[in-house]
Design a protein around this motif. Structure first.
Motif, PDB file in Angstrom:
ATOM      1  N   VAL A 192       1.554  -7.257  -2.919  1.00  0.00           N
ATOM      2  CA  VAL A 192       1.376  -6.132  -3.850  1.00  0.00           C
ATOM      3  C   VAL A 192       1.645  -4.803  -3.143  1.00  0.00           C
ATOM      4  CG1 VAL A 192      -0.236  -4.939  -5.413  1.00  0.00           C
ATOM      5  CG2 VAL A 192      -0.257  -7.444  -5.257  1.00  0.00           C
ATOM      6  N   GLY A 193       1.084  -4.627  -1.963  1.00  0.00           N
ATOM      7  CA  GLY A 193       1.420  -3.471  -1.135  1.00  0.00           C
ATOM      8  C   GLY A 193       0.576  -2.237  -1.353  1.00  0.00           C
ATOM      9  N   VAL A 194      -0.107  -2.095  -2.481  1.00  0.00           N
ATOM     10  CA  VAL A 194      -1.119  -1.043  -2.639  1.00  0.00           C
ATOM     11  C   VAL A 194      -2.456  -1.732  -2.888  1.00  0.00           C
ATOM     12  CG1 VAL A 194       0.345   0.841  -3.451  1.00  0.00           C
ATOM     13  CG2 VAL A 194      -0.590  -0.783  -5.103  1.00  0.00           C
ATOM     14  N   GLU A 195      -3.560  -1.001  -2.617  1.00  0.00           N
ATOM     15  CA  GLU A 195      -4.878  -1.605  -2.725  1.00  0.00           C
ATOM     16  C   GLU A 195      -5.216  -1.982  -4.166  1.00  0.00           C
ATOM     17  OE1 GLU A 195      -4.059   1.122  -1.199  1.00  0.00           O
ATOM     18  OE2 GLU A 195      -4.991   1.229   0.782  1.00  0.00           O
TER      19      GLU A 195
ATOM     20  N   GLY B 112      -4.463   1.142  -8.677  1.00  0.00           N
ATOM     21  CA  GLY B 112      -4.023   0.125  -7.713  1.00  0.00           C
ATOM     22  C   GLY B 112      -3.210  -0.957  -8.385  1.00  0.00           C
ATOM     23  N   GLY B 113      -3.302  -2.154  -7.838  1.00  0.00           N
ATOM     24  CA  GLY B 113      -2.413  -3.262  -8.193  1.00  0.00           C
ATOM     25  C   GLY B 113      -2.469  -3.717  -9.639  1.00  0.00           C
ATOM     26  N   ILE B 114      -3.590  -3.519 -10.334  1.00  0.00           N
ATOM     27  CA  ILE B 114      -3.655  -3.810 -11.776  1.00  0.00           C
ATOM     28  C   ILE B 114      -3.522  -2.470 -12.492  1.00  0.00           C
ATOM     29  CG2 ILE B 114      -5.121  -4.650 -13.663  1.00  0.00           C
ATOM     30  CD1 ILE B 114      -4.209  -6.939 -11.930  1.00  0.00           C
TER      31      ILE B 114
ATOM     32  N   GLU C  81       8.424  -3.647  -6.466  1.00  0.00           N
ATOM     33  CA  GLU C  81       9.088  -3.670  -5.159  1.00  0.00           C
ATOM     34  C   GLU C  81       8.739  -2.403  -4.377  1.00  0.00           C
ATOM     35  OE1 GLU C  81      13.513  -4.393  -3.198  1.00  0.00           O
ATOM     36  OE2 GLU C  81      13.384  -3.412  -5.138  1.00  0.00           O
ATOM     37  N   ALA C  82       8.686  -1.278  -5.080  1.00  0.00           N
ATOM     38  CA  ALA C  82       8.365   0.000  -4.432  1.00  0.00           C
ATOM     39  C   ALA C  82       6.950  -0.019  -3.853  1.00  0.00           C
ATOM     40  CB  ALA C  82       8.521   1.145  -5.420  1.00  0.00           C
ATOM     41  N   ALA C  83       5.993  -0.551  -4.625  1.00  0.00           N
ATOM     42  CA  ALA C  83       4.610  -0.626  -4.141  1.00  0.00           C
ATOM     43  C   ALA C  83       4.533  -1.492  -2.896  1.00  0.00           C
ATOM     44  CB  ALA C  83       3.693  -1.172  -5.234  1.00  0.00           C
ATOM     45  N   ALA C  84       5.225  -2.639  -2.924  1.00  0.00           N
ATOM     46  CA  ALA C  84       5.175  -3.561  -1.793  1.00  0.00           C
ATOM     47  C   ALA C  84       5.756  -2.929  -0.526  1.00  0.00           C
ATOM     48  CB  ALA C  84       5.922  -4.851  -2.143  1.00  0.00           C
ATOM     49  N   ASN C  85       6.722  -2.024  -0.693  1.00  0.00           N
ATOM     50  CA  ASN C  85       7.389  -1.414   0.466  1.00  0.00           C
ATOM     51  C   ASN C  85       6.735  -0.119   0.934  1.00  0.00           C
ATOM     52  OD1 ASN C  85       9.413  -3.310   0.707  1.00  0.00           O
ATOM     53  ND2 ASN C  85      10.749  -2.274  -0.766  1.00  0.00           N
TER      54      ASN C  85
ATOM     55  N   ILE D  31       8.522  14.120   5.830  1.00  0.00           N
ATOM     56  CA  ILE D  31       9.031  13.026   5.001  1.00  0.00           C
ATOM     57  C   ILE D  31       9.162  13.555   3.577  1.00  0.00           C
ATOM     58  CG2 ILE D  31       8.670  10.679   4.155  1.00  0.00           C
ATOM     59  CD1 ILE D  31       6.777  10.230   6.559  1.00  0.00           C
ATOM     60  N   ALA D  32      10.396  13.653   3.092  1.00  0.00           N
ATOM     61  CA  ALA D  32      10.631  14.048   1.705  1.00  0.00           C
ATOM     62  C   ALA D  32      10.664  12.777   0.865  1.00  0.00           C
ATOM     63  CB  ALA D  32      11.955  14.794   1.596  1.00  0.00           C
ATOM     64  N   VAL D  33      10.019  12.824  -0.308  1.00  0.00           N
ATOM     65  CA  VAL D  33       9.936  11.634  -1.142  1.00  0.00           C
ATOM     66  C   VAL D  33      10.507  11.921  -2.528  1.00  0.00           C
ATOM     67  CG1 VAL D  33       8.407   9.828  -2.026  1.00  0.00           C
ATOM     68  CG2 VAL D  33       7.801  11.029   0.081  1.00  0.00           C
ATOM     69  N   ALA D  34      11.335  11.019  -3.006  1.00  0.00           N
ATOM     70  CA  ALA D  34      11.945  11.161  -4.337  1.00  0.00           C
ATOM     71  C   ALA D  34      10.881  11.026  -5.428  1.00  0.00           C
ATOM     72  CB  ALA D  34      13.014  10.091  -4.515  1.00  0.00           C
ATOM     73  N   PRO D  35      11.139  11.553  -6.638  1.00  0.00           N
ATOM     74  CA  PRO D  35      10.184  11.383  -7.738  1.00  0.00           C
ATOM     75  C   PRO D  35      10.027   9.908  -8.118  1.00  0.00           C
ATOM     76  CG  PRO D  35      11.994  12.892  -8.336  1.00  0.00           C
ATOM     77  CD  PRO D  35      12.350  12.287  -7.029  1.00  0.00           C
ATOM     78  N   ILE D  36       8.790   9.505  -8.416  1.00  0.00           N
ATOM     79  CA  ILE D  36       8.496   8.132  -8.849  1.00  0.00           C
ATOM     80  C   ILE D  36       7.884   8.236 -10.247  1.00  0.00           C
ATOM     81  CG2 ILE D  36       7.296   5.980  -8.247  1.00  0.00           C
ATOM     82  CD1 ILE D  36       8.886   7.009  -5.871  1.00  0.00           C
ATOM     83  N   PRO D  37       8.352   7.423 -11.207  1.00  0.00           N
ATOM     84  CA  PRO D  37       7.778   7.489 -12.563  1.00  0.00           C
ATOM     85  C   PRO D  37       6.275   7.209 -12.541  1.00  0.00           C
ATOM     86  CG  PRO D  37       9.521   5.805 -12.409  1.00  0.00           C
ATOM     87  CD  PRO D  37       9.401   6.412 -11.057  1.00  0.00           C
ATOM     88  N   ASP D  38       5.514   7.924 -13.397  1.00  0.00           N
ATOM     89  CA  ASP D  38       4.056   7.829 -13.369  1.00  0.00           C
ATOM     90  C   ASP D  38       3.524   6.818 -14.381  1.00  0.00           C
ATOM     91  OD1 ASP D  38       1.949   8.681 -11.883  1.00  0.00           O
ATOM     92  OD2 ASP D  38       1.472  10.406 -13.140  1.00  0.00           O
ATOM     93  N   THR D  39       4.180   5.646 -14.465  1.00  0.00           N
ATOM     94  CA  THR D  39       3.707   4.609 -15.389  1.00  0.00           C
ATOM     95  C   THR D  39       3.495   3.329 -14.596  1.00  0.00           C
ATOM     96  OG1 THR D  39       5.983   3.972 -15.804  1.00  0.00           O
ATOM     97  CG2 THR D  39       4.985   5.501 -17.371  1.00  0.00           C
ATOM     98  N   GLY D  40       2.712   2.404 -15.147  1.00  0.00           N
ATOM     99  CA  GLY D  40       2.490   1.119 -14.497  1.00  0.00           C
ATOM    100  C   GLY D  40       2.037   1.309 -13.064  1.00  0.00           C
ATOM    101  N   LEU D  41       2.648   0.547 -12.139  1.00  0.00           N
ATOM    102  CA  LEU D  41       2.274   0.647 -10.726  1.00  0.00           C
ATOM    103  C   LEU D  41       2.623   2.006 -10.123  1.00  0.00           C
ATOM    104  CD1 LEU D  41       3.142  -2.792  -9.104  1.00  0.00           C
ATOM    105  CD2 LEU D  41       0.888  -1.762  -9.384  1.00  0.00           C
ATOM    106  N   GLY D  42       3.451   2.784 -10.827  1.00  0.00           N
ATOM    107  CA  GLY D  42       3.806   4.125 -10.362  1.00  0.00           C
ATOM    108  C   GLY D  42       2.580   5.023 -10.231  1.00  0.00           C
ATOM    109  N   LEU D  43       1.548   4.770 -11.038  1.00  0.00           N
ATOM    110  CA  LEU D  43       0.311   5.549 -10.984  1.00  0.00           C
ATOM    111  C   LEU D  43      -0.343   5.397  -9.600  1.00  0.00           C
ATOM    112  CD1 LEU D  43      -1.015   7.163 -13.332  1.00  0.00           C
ATOM    113  CD2 LEU D  43      -2.573   5.236 -13.632  1.00  0.00           C
ATOM    114  N   ALA D  44      -0.416   4.145  -9.128  1.00  0.00           N
ATOM    115  CA  ALA D  44      -1.021   3.887  -7.812  1.00  0.00           C
ATOM    116  C   ALA D  44      -0.134   4.449  -6.697  1.00  0.00           C
ATOM    117  CB  ALA D  44      -1.240   2.389  -7.614  1.00  0.00           C
ATOM    118  N   ILE D  45       1.182   4.287  -6.840  1.00  0.00           N
ATOM    119  CA  ILE D  45       2.108   4.775  -5.811  1.00  0.00           C
ATOM    120  C   ILE D  45       1.985   6.294  -5.699  1.00  0.00           C
ATOM    121  CG2 ILE D  45       4.546   5.019  -5.171  1.00  0.00           C
ATOM    122  CD1 ILE D  45       5.050   2.341  -6.631  1.00  0.00           C
TER     123      ILE D  45
END
Ligand code: TXA
Ligand code: MG
Length: 321
Positions: free
Chosen positions: A174-177, A194-196, A277-281, A297-311
């Motif tokens: 899963v990669g996030v708590e 997190g993962g759920i 895949e993003a969460a796991a990495n 470290i510059a980070v690209a935008p990540i959508p704020d839905t599903g696992l994106g919330l935890a990321i």
């Protein structure tokens, strides 16, 4: 160096024996690696806080092999039963009223009258919990405030000799708590994404499960003290929602990136734009880019839905100085 042992029946039996003797064992879970100690043994729990350099007010999650083991620890609520039936074993933590008679060390729950509990799904975690037959307190197996470990090598780097044995069981999937949910009664809320996902929780409980707003609260009132803002910190500054990095910056991209030339310090969380895949990495790639050769470290935008919330939650914390 700490002892890093590949998973086998003998290694699991040894790890269980060490835990019973009050020692600390790091083990893989589906979310991140945990630093386990016997939750009934105050000295073992104190050793966990010491190994992580963790402030004592930050309570720990209690891990068990199956739901029945929780009856003597917590008071069930209807929402908790529903979520447990749907998502356990798996990346979900339930915060519930602690039974007065619960034998768990008070230090593990940092003096709160609630207890955070979880049944992990990783086969090695399950085998270890079954073998030891004790509730195991296990925070993520990293020094407090640093990136969470998704491999045995990360644990060795972060904790060194402060852990008696590391069960090396590959990469955490899963990669996030785990998602931490307050189900003590009243309206359930997400204390840590997190993962759920929020969507999954809301579907099962048939109502929206809000994310507890930490920004609106002062730190002492936080129901989940682990949600302090500066957490998951790499050494380098982190800059979020960046379309194209500046000279000297490492870049953590997300999704197809046709314009980016192969360059040093370029990593992609998921070229296909997959949030799982993003969460796991996430933690492994942040570690790889956390190199003094770069300015940030510059980070690209990540959508704020599903696992994106935890990321995004982890990334915002990583960006706080
Ligand atoms: O995925 C995970 O949950 C990993 C693996 C190892 O299971 N564990 C983990 O534990 O992330 P830790 O200790 O790093 O984070 C525990 C979180 C913290 O945010 C803490 O404040 C919160 O759970 N927590 C623990 N007990 C609580 C309680 N009684 N009430 C509210 N929040 C609690
Ligand atoms: Mg942690």
């Amino acid at each position: 160096m700490p002892r890093l042992v590949p998973v086998s029946d003998a290694a699991i039996a040894e790890a269980a024996a060490l835990l019973r003797a009050g020692k600390l064992v790091a083990f893989p879970t589906e979310t991140v690696y945990g630093l386990g100690g016997n939750a009934l043994d105050g000295k073992a729990v104190a050793a966990i806080y010491a190994a992580k350099g963790r402030p004592n007010f930050n309570p720990l999650i209690i891990h068990v092999a199956d739901v029945a083991a929780l009856d003597e620890l917590i008071e069930w609520t209807d929402d908790a039963k529903l979520l447990a039936a749907h998502f356990w074993p798996g990346p979900l933590t339930l915060v519930l009223p602690r039974k007065k008679t619960a034998p768990v060390s008070l230090l593990a729950s940092a003096g709160l009258d609630t207890l955070a509990v979880r049944v992990p799904s990783h086969p090695v975690a399950r085998a270890l919990l079954r073998a030891v037959a004790l509730p195991i307190a296990a925070p993520s197996a990293n020094a407090s405030g640093k990136l969470s470990p998704t491999s045995a090598a990360h644990v060795a780097e972060s904790l060194g000799d402060n852990v008696d044995l590391i069960l090396a069981g590959g990469k955490s999937q899963v990669g996030v708590e785990s998602t931490v949910v307050n189900v003590t009664g009243g309206t359930p809320s997400i204390l840590r994404p997190g993962g759920i996902t929020r969507e999954q929780l809301s579907m099962i409980l048939r109502r929206d499960v809000p994310v507890f707003d930490t920004a609106a609260q002062d730190e002492k009132a936080l129901p989940s003290p682990g949600m302090l803002s500066s957490h998951y910190a790499p050494h380098l500054p982190v800059r979020l929602n960046v379309a194209s990095p500046e000279k000297g910056e490492a870049f953590l991209a997300f999704g197809p990136d046709l314009s980016a030339q192969p360059r040093d310090g370029y990593r992609n969380l998921s070229r296909s734009g997959g949030l799982s895949e993003a969460a796991a990495n996430l933690f492994a790639l942040l570690r790889e880019l956390d190199d003094p050769a770069f300015t940030a470290i510059a980070v690209a935008p990540i959508p704020d839905t599903g696992l994106g919330l935890a990321i995004n939650d982890r990334l915002r914390r990583a960006a706080v100085r």
